[in-house]
Design a protein around this motif. Structure first.
Motif, PDB file in Angstrom:
ATOM      1  N   MET A   1       0.844  -1.187   0.000  1.00  0.00           N
ATOM      2  CA  MET A   1       0.000   0.000   0.000  1.00  0.00           C
ATOM      3  C   MET A   1       0.877   1.235   0.000  1.00  0.00           C
ATOM      4  O   MET A   1       1.972   1.240   0.544  1.00  0.00           O
ATOM      5  CB  MET A   1      -0.914  -0.043   1.223  1.00  0.00           C
ATOM      6  CG  MET A   1      -1.988   1.006   1.252  1.00  0.00           C
ATOM      7  SD  MET A   1      -3.144   0.795  -0.099  1.00  0.00           S
ATOM      8  CE  MET A   1      -3.832   2.407  -0.181  1.00  0.00           C
ATOM      9  N   ALA A   2       0.373   2.288  -0.598  1.00  0.00           N
ATOM     10  CA  ALA A   2       1.132   3.538  -0.705  1.00  0.00           C
ATOM     11  C   ALA A   2       1.251   4.223   0.653  1.00  0.00           C
ATOM     12  O   ALA A   2       0.336   4.188   1.465  1.00  0.00           O
ATOM     13  CB  ALA A   2       0.440   4.455  -1.684  1.00  0.00           C
ATOM     14  N   ASN A   3       2.394   4.856   0.873  1.00  0.00           N
ATOM     15  CA  ASN A   3       2.639   5.558   2.130  1.00  0.00           C
ATOM     16  C   ASN A   3       2.404   7.060   2.007  1.00  0.00           C
ATOM     17  O   ASN A   3       2.026   7.709   2.968  1.00  0.00           O
ATOM     18  CB  ASN A   3       4.081   5.322   2.601  1.00  0.00           C
ATOM     19  CG  ASN A   3       4.305   3.877   2.993  1.00  0.00           C
ATOM     20  OD1 ASN A   3       3.426   3.253   3.559  1.00  0.00           O
ATOM     21  ND2 ASN A   3       5.463   3.329   2.657  1.00  0.00           N
ATOM     22  N   ILE A   4       2.635   7.611   0.826  1.00  0.00           N
ATOM     23  CA  ILE A   4       2.515   9.052   0.617  1.00  0.00           C
ATOM     24  C   ILE A   4       1.061   9.384   0.298  1.00  0.00           C
ATOM     25  O   ILE A   4       0.367   8.639  -0.394  1.00  0.00           O
ATOM     26  CB  ILE A   4       3.455   9.496  -0.521  1.00  0.00           C
ATOM     27  CG1 ILE A   4       4.904   9.204  -0.105  1.00  0.00           C
ATOM     28  CG2 ILE A   4       3.282  10.952  -0.862  1.00  0.00           C
ATOM     29  CD1 ILE A   4       5.898   9.335  -1.214  1.00  0.00           C
TER      30      ILE A   4
ATOM     31  N   SER B   1      -0.352  11.576  -1.637  1.00  0.00           N
ATOM     32  CA  SER B   1      -0.689  11.726  -3.060  1.00  0.00           C
ATOM     33  C   SER B   1      -0.781  10.366  -3.740  1.00  0.00           C
ATOM     34  O   SER B   1      -1.627  10.168  -4.628  1.00  0.00           O
ATOM     35  CB  SER B   1       0.344  12.605  -3.762  1.00  0.00           C
ATOM     36  OG  SER B   1       1.632  12.016  -3.695  1.00  0.00           O
ATOM     37  N   ALA B   2       0.030   9.415  -3.322  1.00  0.00           N
ATOM     38  CA  ALA B   2      -0.014   8.065  -3.896  1.00  0.00           C
ATOM     39  C   ALA B   2      -1.290   7.348  -3.469  1.00  0.00           C
ATOM     40  O   ALA B   2      -1.896   6.610  -4.266  1.00  0.00           O
ATOM     41  CB  ALA B   2       1.214   7.275  -3.475  1.00  0.00           C
ATOM     42  N   ARG B   3      -1.716   7.580  -2.226  1.00  0.00           N
ATOM     43  CA  ARG B   3      -2.983   6.980  -1.758  1.00  0.00           C
ATOM     44  C   ARG B   3      -4.155   7.539  -2.565  1.00  0.00           C
ATOM     45  O   ARG B   3      -5.065   6.815  -2.965  1.00  0.00           O
ATOM     46  CB  ARG B   3      -3.183   7.258  -0.272  1.00  0.00           C
ATOM     47  CG  ARG B   3      -2.344   6.379   0.629  1.00  0.00           C
ATOM     48  CD  ARG B   3      -2.829   6.422   2.064  1.00  0.00           C
ATOM     49  NE  ARG B   3      -2.603   7.727   2.681  1.00  0.00           N
ATOM     50  CZ  ARG B   3      -1.499   8.057   3.362  1.00  0.00           C
ATOM     51  NH1 ARG B   3      -0.535   7.177   3.516  1.00  0.00           N
ATOM     52  NH2 ARG B   3      -1.384   9.255   3.891  1.00  0.00           N
ATOM     53  N   LYS B   4      -4.108   8.857  -2.816  1.00  0.00           N
ATOM     54  CA  LYS B   4      -5.168   9.495  -3.587  1.00  0.00           C
ATOM     55  C   LYS B   4      -5.190   8.940  -5.012  1.00  0.00           C
ATOM     56  O   LYS B   4      -6.259   8.660  -5.567  1.00  0.00           O
ATOM     57  CB  LYS B   4      -4.972  11.015  -3.617  1.00  0.00           C
ATOM     58  CG  LYS B   4      -6.055  11.743  -4.386  1.00  0.00           C
ATOM     59  CD  LYS B   4      -5.871  13.247  -4.339  1.00  0.00           C
ATOM     60  CE  LYS B   4      -6.953  13.941  -5.127  1.00  0.00           C
ATOM     61  NZ  LYS B   4      -6.795  15.395  -5.127  1.00  0.00           N
ATOM     62  N   ARG B   5      -4.030   8.796  -5.633  1.00  0.00           N
ATOM     63  CA  ARG B   5      -3.972   8.244  -6.990  1.00  0.00           C
ATOM     64  C   ARG B   5      -4.528   6.818  -7.020  1.00  0.00           C
ATOM     65  O   ARG B   5      -5.204   6.443  -7.970  1.00  0.00           O
ATOM     66  CB  ARG B   5      -2.525   8.236  -7.520  1.00  0.00           C
ATOM     67  CG  ARG B   5      -1.937   9.593  -7.777  1.00  0.00           C
ATOM     68  CD  ARG B   5      -2.708  10.418  -8.765  1.00  0.00           C
ATOM     69  NE  ARG B   5      -2.642   9.853 -10.099  1.00  0.00           N
ATOM     70  CZ  ARG B   5      -3.389  10.231 -11.119  1.00  0.00           C
ATOM     71  NH1 ARG B   5      -4.277  11.202 -10.961  1.00  0.00           N
ATOM     72  NH2 ARG B   5      -3.265   9.681 -12.293  1.00  0.00           N
ATOM     73  N   ALA B   6      -4.272   6.055  -5.983  1.00  0.00           N
ATOM     74  CA  ALA B   6      -4.797   4.685  -5.919  1.00  0.00           C
ATOM     75  C   ALA B   6      -6.323   4.705  -5.839  1.00  0.00           C
ATOM     76  O   ALA B   6      -6.999   3.911  -6.503  1.00  0.00           O
ATOM     77  CB  ALA B   6      -4.206   3.952  -4.722  1.00  0.00           C
ATOM     78  N   ARG B   7      -6.867   5.639  -5.031  1.00  0.00           N
ATOM     79  CA  ARG B   7      -8.327   5.775  -4.944  1.00  0.00           C
ATOM     80  C   ARG B   7      -8.915   6.185  -6.292  1.00  0.00           C
ATOM     81  O   ARG B   7      -9.931   5.650  -6.738  1.00  0.00           O
ATOM     82  CB  ARG B   7      -8.709   6.829  -3.895  1.00  0.00           C
ATOM     83  CG  ARG B   7      -8.570   6.380  -2.476  1.00  0.00           C
ATOM     84  CD  ARG B   7      -9.295   7.316  -1.516  1.00  0.00           C
ATOM     85  NE  ARG B   7      -9.010   8.736  -1.703  1.00  0.00           N
ATOM     86  CZ  ARG B   7      -8.025   9.401  -1.100  1.00  0.00           C
ATOM     87  NH1 ARG B   7      -7.208   8.775  -0.270  1.00  0.00           N
ATOM     88  NH2 ARG B   7      -7.855  10.692  -1.321  1.00  0.00           N
ATOM     89  N   GLN B   8      -8.270   7.150  -6.950  1.00  0.00           N
ATOM     90  CA  GLN B   8      -8.760   7.623  -8.238  1.00  0.00           C
ATOM     91  C   GLN B   8      -8.705   6.524  -9.302  1.00  0.00           C
ATOM     92  O   GLN B   8      -9.621   6.386 -10.108  1.00  0.00           O
ATOM     93  CB  GLN B   8      -7.936   8.833  -8.715  1.00  0.00           C
ATOM     94  CG  GLN B   8      -8.195  10.085  -7.912  1.00  0.00           C
ATOM     95  CD  GLN B   8      -7.251  11.210  -8.302  1.00  0.00           C
ATOM     96  OE1 GLN B   8      -6.134  10.970  -8.752  1.00  0.00           O
ATOM     97  NE2 GLN B   8      -7.708  12.435  -8.124  1.00  0.00           N
ATOM     98  N   ALA B   9      -7.630   5.752  -9.278  1.00  0.00           N
ATOM     99  CA  ALA B   9      -7.480   4.665 -10.251  1.00  0.00           C
ATOM    100  C   ALA B   9      -8.578   3.622 -10.057  1.00  0.00           C
ATOM    101  O   ALA B   9      -9.142   3.115 -11.035  1.00  0.00           O
ATOM    102  CB  ALA B   9      -6.107   4.021 -10.122  1.00  0.00           C
ATOM    103  N   GLN B  10      -8.893   3.328  -8.812  1.00  0.00           N
ATOM    104  CA  GLN B  10      -9.943   2.347  -8.534  1.00  0.00           C
ATOM    105  C   GLN B  10     -11.301   2.866  -8.998  1.00  0.00           C
ATOM    106  O   GLN B  10     -12.085   2.137  -9.611  1.00  0.00           O
ATOM    107  CB  GLN B  10      -9.969   2.036  -7.045  1.00  0.00           C
ATOM    108  CG  GLN B  10     -10.905   0.905  -6.705  1.00  0.00           C
ATOM    109  CD  GLN B  10     -10.852   0.544  -5.233  1.00  0.00           C
ATOM    110  OE1 GLN B  10     -10.467   1.371  -4.409  1.00  0.00           O
ATOM    111  NE2 GLN B  10     -11.225  -0.672  -4.912  1.00  0.00           N
TER     112      GLN B  10
END
Length: 91
Positions: free
Chosen positions: A1-4, A6-15
């Motif tokens: 899982m992403a730690n940063i 912005s990376a968490r947000k990108r993962a949510r957006q991608a999903q």
């Protein structure tokens, strides 16, 4: 899982994008299937109407980036060929 963050947000957006694209693709395939089924039944008017409804849906998938324009053109061409073949057979 992403730690940063912005990376968490990108993962949510991608999903979110994945599920939306999946729904759009499914809708498009349903329209294509309706044309195919109508031609297999031999229902010329039904096939023509289904084709008229399917074309704008396929075109909108190109605009959304879900389908390549050449793939859309090929799909529409093949569907139209089926409808034309049916009209030739019934004439």
């Amino acid at each position: 899982m992403a730690n940063i963050a912005s990376a968490r947000k990108r993962a949510r957006q991608a999903q979110k994008r994945y599920f939306l694209n999946k729904a759009h693709r499914s809708r498009m395939r349903s329209f294509i299937k309706s044309v195919t089924k109508a031609t297999e039944k031999g229902d010329l008017e039904g096939a023509r109407e289904a084709y008229r409804k399917a074309v704008p849906v396929i075109d909108s998938m190109v605009n959304k980036g879900i389908l390549h324009k050449n793939n859309a053109a090929r799909t529409k061409s093949r569907l139209n060929a089926r409808v034309k073949a049916l009209s030739q057979a019934s004439a």
